[in-house]
Design an enzyme around this catalytic site. Structure first.
Site, mmCIF file in Angstrom:
data_model
loop_
_atom_site.group_PDB
_atom_site.id
_atom_site.type_symbol
_atom_site.label_atom_id
_atom_site.label_comp_id
_atom_site.label_asym_id
_atom_site.label_seq_id
_atom_site.Cartn_x
_atom_site.Cartn_y
_atom_site.Cartn_z
ATOM 1 N N HIS A 1 0.671 -1.073 0.400
ATOM 2 C CA HIS A 1 -0.131 0.372 -0.022
ATOM 3 C C HIS A 1 0.882 1.452 0.138
ATOM 4 C CE1 HIS A 1 0.573 0.084 3.795
ATOM 5 N NE2 HIS A 1 0.261 1.309 3.881
ATOM 6 N N ASP A 2 1.354 1.387 0.084
ATOM 7 C CA ASP A 2 3.137 2.533 0.295
ATOM 8 C C ASP A 2 4.190 2.212 -0.308
ATOM 9 O OD1 ASP A 2 1.846 4.279 2.558
ATOM 10 O OD2 ASP A 2 2.648 2.929 4.169
ATOM 11 N N LYS B 1 5.422 5.340 -2.713
ATOM 12 C CA LYS B 1 6.950 5.523 -1.555
ATOM 13 C C LYS B 1 8.423 5.790 -2.045
ATOM 14 C CE LYS B 1 5.117 6.944 3.160
ATOM 15 N NZ LYS B 1 5.033 6.399 4.951
#
Length: 123
Positions: A102-103, A106
């Protein structure tokens, strides 16, 4: 009964049928071995994929100490929620992997932006 006419349990005309059964058995054994090898390769691929995802999560954690462990916590909570909703099997694996990723965006954000203290500017 004439002993010359019978040399064993099977007669000459039975050999074709016996060979056909033997050939079919050999093909079945080969297919079973191929299937077993394919399953083993698939397991290894799944394990490598999972290890890759977990490696990316570790890289994210090392990059941003402030949010270290966040992805693991989100993944654990997401898996618990999915299980409580009756999700299992491949769907559970996919949801868990989605939580792990989900990240992942980044990774493409420069540190000067990602780790900037204070508010972001228009620039």
């Amino acid at each position: 009964m004439d002993n010359r006419a019978r040399s064993g349990i099977f007669q000459e005309h039975d050999l074709g049928l016996i060979r056909a059964f033997a050939d079919q058995a050999a093909v079945a054994i080969d297919n079973a071995q191929l299937f077993e090898n394919l399953q083993a390769s698939n397991r290894e691929l799944q394990e490598a994929y999972q290890a890759t995802l977990e490696g990316w999560v570790q890289a994210l954690d090392m990059r941003d100490k402030e949010t270290e462990g966040h992805t693991q916590r989100v993944t654990i909570l997401t898996e618990r929620l999915a299980r409580s909703m009756g999700v299992d099997g491949v769907e559970l694996v996919n949801i868990t992997r989605g939580a792990l990723l989900h990240d992942i965006g980044k990774m493409a954000i420069p540190d000067v932006i990602l780790l900037k203290p204070g508010k972001l500017t228009e620039e």
